[in-house]
Design a protein around this motif. Structure first.
Motif, PDB file in Angstrom:
ATOM      1  N   LEU A   1       0.817  -1.208   0.000  1.00 54.70           N
ATOM      2  CA  LEU A   1       0.000   0.000   0.000  1.00 54.70           C
ATOM      3  C   LEU A   1       0.853   1.261   0.000  1.00 54.70           C
ATOM      4  O   LEU A   1       0.595   2.184  -0.769  1.00 54.70           O
ATOM      5  N   THR A   2       1.886   1.293   0.824  1.00 57.37           N
ATOM      6  CA  THR A   2       2.724   2.495   0.881  1.00 57.37           C
ATOM      7  C   THR A   2       3.972   2.375   0.006  1.00 57.37           C
ATOM      8  O   THR A   2       4.547   3.391  -0.376  1.00 57.37           O
ATOM      9  N   GLN A   3       4.403   1.161  -0.304  1.00 57.18           N
ATOM     10  CA  GLN A   3       5.610   1.003  -1.108  1.00 57.18           C
ATOM     11  C   GLN A   3       5.348   1.181  -2.597  1.00 57.18           C
ATOM     12  O   GLN A   3       6.157   1.781  -3.302  1.00 57.18           O
ATOM     13  N   ARG A   4       4.247   0.634  -3.111  1.00 57.67           N
ATOM     14  CA  ARG A   4       3.931   0.727  -4.541  1.00 57.67           C
ATOM     15  C   ARG A   4       2.426   0.937  -4.757  1.00 57.67           C
ATOM     16  O   ARG A   4       1.748   0.099  -5.342  1.00 57.67           O
ATOM     17  N   PRO A   5       1.883   2.053  -4.280  1.00 54.19           N
ATOM     18  CA  PRO A   5       0.447   2.278  -4.423  1.00 54.19           C
ATOM     19  C   PRO A   5      -0.006   2.367  -5.884  1.00 54.19           C
ATOM     20  O   PRO A   5      -1.177   2.158  -6.183  1.00 54.19           O
ATOM     21  N   ASP A   6       0.913   2.640  -6.771  1.00 57.28           N
ATOM     22  CA  ASP A   6       0.579   2.765  -8.190  1.00 57.28           C
ATOM     23  C   ASP A   6       0.199   1.429  -8.833  1.00 57.28           C
ATOM     24  O   ASP A   6      -0.390   1.409  -9.917  1.00 57.28           O
ATOM     25  N   LEU A   7       0.498   0.328  -8.188  1.00 58.24           N
ATOM     26  CA  LEU A   7       0.224  -0.987  -8.766  1.00 58.24           C
ATOM     27  C   LEU A   7      -1.168  -1.529  -8.447  1.00 58.24           C
ATOM     28  O   LEU A   7      -1.566  -2.552  -8.999  1.00 58.24           O
ATOM     29  N   PHE A   8      -1.904  -0.864  -7.554  1.00 58.85           N
ATOM     30  CA  PHE A   8      -3.166  -1.414  -7.077  1.00 58.85           C
ATOM     31  C   PHE A   8      -4.281  -0.386  -7.121  1.00 58.85           C
ATOM     32  O   PHE A   8      -4.060   0.796  -6.936  1.00 58.85           O
ATOM     33  N   ARG A   9      -5.503  -0.881  -7.331  1.00 57.31           N
ATOM     34  CA  ARG A   9      -6.692  -0.021  -7.251  1.00 57.31           C
ATOM     35  C   ARG A   9      -7.386  -0.215  -5.911  1.00 57.31           C
ATOM     36  O   ARG A   9      -8.143   0.640  -5.477  1.00 57.31           O
ATOM     37  N   ALA A  10      -7.164  -1.362  -5.283  1.00 57.17           N
ATOM     38  CA  ALA A  10      -7.761  -1.659  -3.979  1.00 57.17           C
ATOM     39  C   ALA A  10      -6.826  -2.600  -3.214  1.00 57.17           C
ATOM     40  O   ALA A  10      -6.108  -3.388  -3.814  1.00 57.17           O
ATOM     41  N   VAL A  11      -6.863  -2.490  -1.886  1.00 59.43           N
ATOM     42  CA  VAL A  11      -6.023  -3.313  -1.017  1.00 59.43           C
ATOM     43  C   VAL A  11      -6.870  -3.805   0.149  1.00 59.43           C
ATOM     44  O   VAL A  11      -7.632  -3.034   0.730  1.00 59.43           O
ATOM     45  N   VAL A  12      -6.733  -5.084   0.483  1.00 64.36           N
ATOM     46  CA  VAL A  12      -7.325  -5.621   1.706  1.00 64.36           C
ATOM     47  C   VAL A  12      -6.168  -5.797   2.679  1.00 64.36           C
ATOM     48  O   VAL A  12      -5.234  -6.545   2.424  1.00 64.36           O
ATOM     49  N   CYS A  13      -6.227  -5.077   3.776  1.00 70.11           N
ATOM     50  CA  CYS A  13      -5.164  -5.101   4.772  1.00 70.11           C
ATOM     51  C   CYS A  13      -5.713  -5.839   5.990  1.00 70.11           C
ATOM     52  O   CYS A  13      -6.426  -5.279   6.810  1.00 70.11           O
ATOM     53  N   GLU A  14      -5.385  -7.139   6.088  1.00 69.49           N
ATOM     54  CA  GLU A  14      -5.978  -8.005   7.103  1.00 69.49           C
ATOM     55  C   GLU A  14      -4.999  -8.277   8.242  1.00 69.49           C
ATOM     56  O   GLU A  14      -3.894  -8.753   8.023  1.00 69.49           O
ATOM     57  N   GLY A  15      -5.426  -7.969   9.465  1.00 71.64           N
ATOM     58  CA  GLY A  15      -4.574  -8.193  10.639  1.00 71.64           C
ATOM     59  C   GLY A  15      -3.264  -7.436  10.537  1.00 71.64           C
ATOM     60  O   GLY A  15      -2.204  -8.024  10.757  1.00 71.64           O
ATOM     61  N   PRO A  16      -3.310  -6.154  10.215  1.00 70.60           N
ATOM     62  CA  PRO A  16      -2.070  -5.446   9.896  1.00 70.60           C
ATOM     63  C   PRO A  16      -1.177  -5.133  11.092  1.00 70.60           C
ATOM     64  O   PRO A  16      -1.648  -4.895  12.190  1.00 70.60           O
ATOM     65  N   LEU A  17       0.104  -5.155  10.839  1.00 68.85           N
ATOM     66  CA  LEU A  17       1.106  -4.588  11.740  1.00 68.85           C
ATOM     67  C   LEU A  17       1.614  -3.365  10.992  1.00 68.85           C
ATOM     68  O   LEU A  17       2.441  -3.475  10.092  1.00 68.85           O
ATOM     69  N   LEU A  18       1.090  -2.199  11.321  1.00 65.38           N
ATOM     70  CA  LEU A  18       1.371  -1.007  10.524  1.00 65.38           C
ATOM     71  C   LEU A  18       2.441  -0.096  11.105  1.00 65.38           C
ATOM     72  O   LEU A  18       3.148   0.559  10.361  1.00 65.38           O
ATOM     73  N   ASP A  19       2.531  -0.027  12.412  1.00 70.58           N
ATOM     74  CA  ASP A  19       3.535   0.834  13.040  1.00 70.58           C
ATOM     75  C   ASP A  19       4.596  -0.061  13.664  1.00 70.58           C
ATOM     76  O   ASP A  19       4.481  -0.500  14.800  1.00 70.58           O
ATOM     77  N   MET A  20       5.632  -0.341  12.909  1.00 64.89           N
ATOM     78  CA  MET A  20       6.657  -1.275  13.367  1.00 64.89           C
ATOM     79  C   MET A  20       7.517  -0.702  14.498  1.00 64.89           C
ATOM     80  O   MET A  20       8.155  -1.448  15.219  1.00 64.89           O
TER      81      MET A  20
END
Length: 74
Positions: free
Chosen positions: A2-21
């Motif tokens: 989602l943050t590394q290559r947002p240009d490759l996707f139109r939608a993202v399912v972020c399941e059980g995320p670890l977002l703030d490492m």
């Protein structure tokens, strides 16, 4: 991706995320993940965690895809 290559996707399912490492160990099970992910208080490990922490790489004005965040609270 989602943050590394947002240009490759139109939608993202972020399941059980670890977002703030960086603050990972503050979560309920966070301390159990130190052996797997690292410890942000260690300067070398901080650099590695920060390099791929999604939360720290959101750029204002970037056209991100639509996101469905799905998280369980067991």
């Amino acid at each position: 991706m989602l943050t590394q290559r947002p240009d490759l996707f139109r939608a993202v399912v972020c399941e059980g995320p670890l977002l703030d490492m960086i603050r990972l160990i503050s979560s309920a099970a966070g301390k159990t993940w130190i052996p797997e992910y690292g410890f942000a208080q260690d300067p070398a490990q901080f650099k590695a965690l920060y390099a791929y922490s999604p939360y720290h790489h959101v750029v204002p004005g970037t056209p991100y895809p639509s996101v469905l965040f799905w998280h369980s609270s067991q």
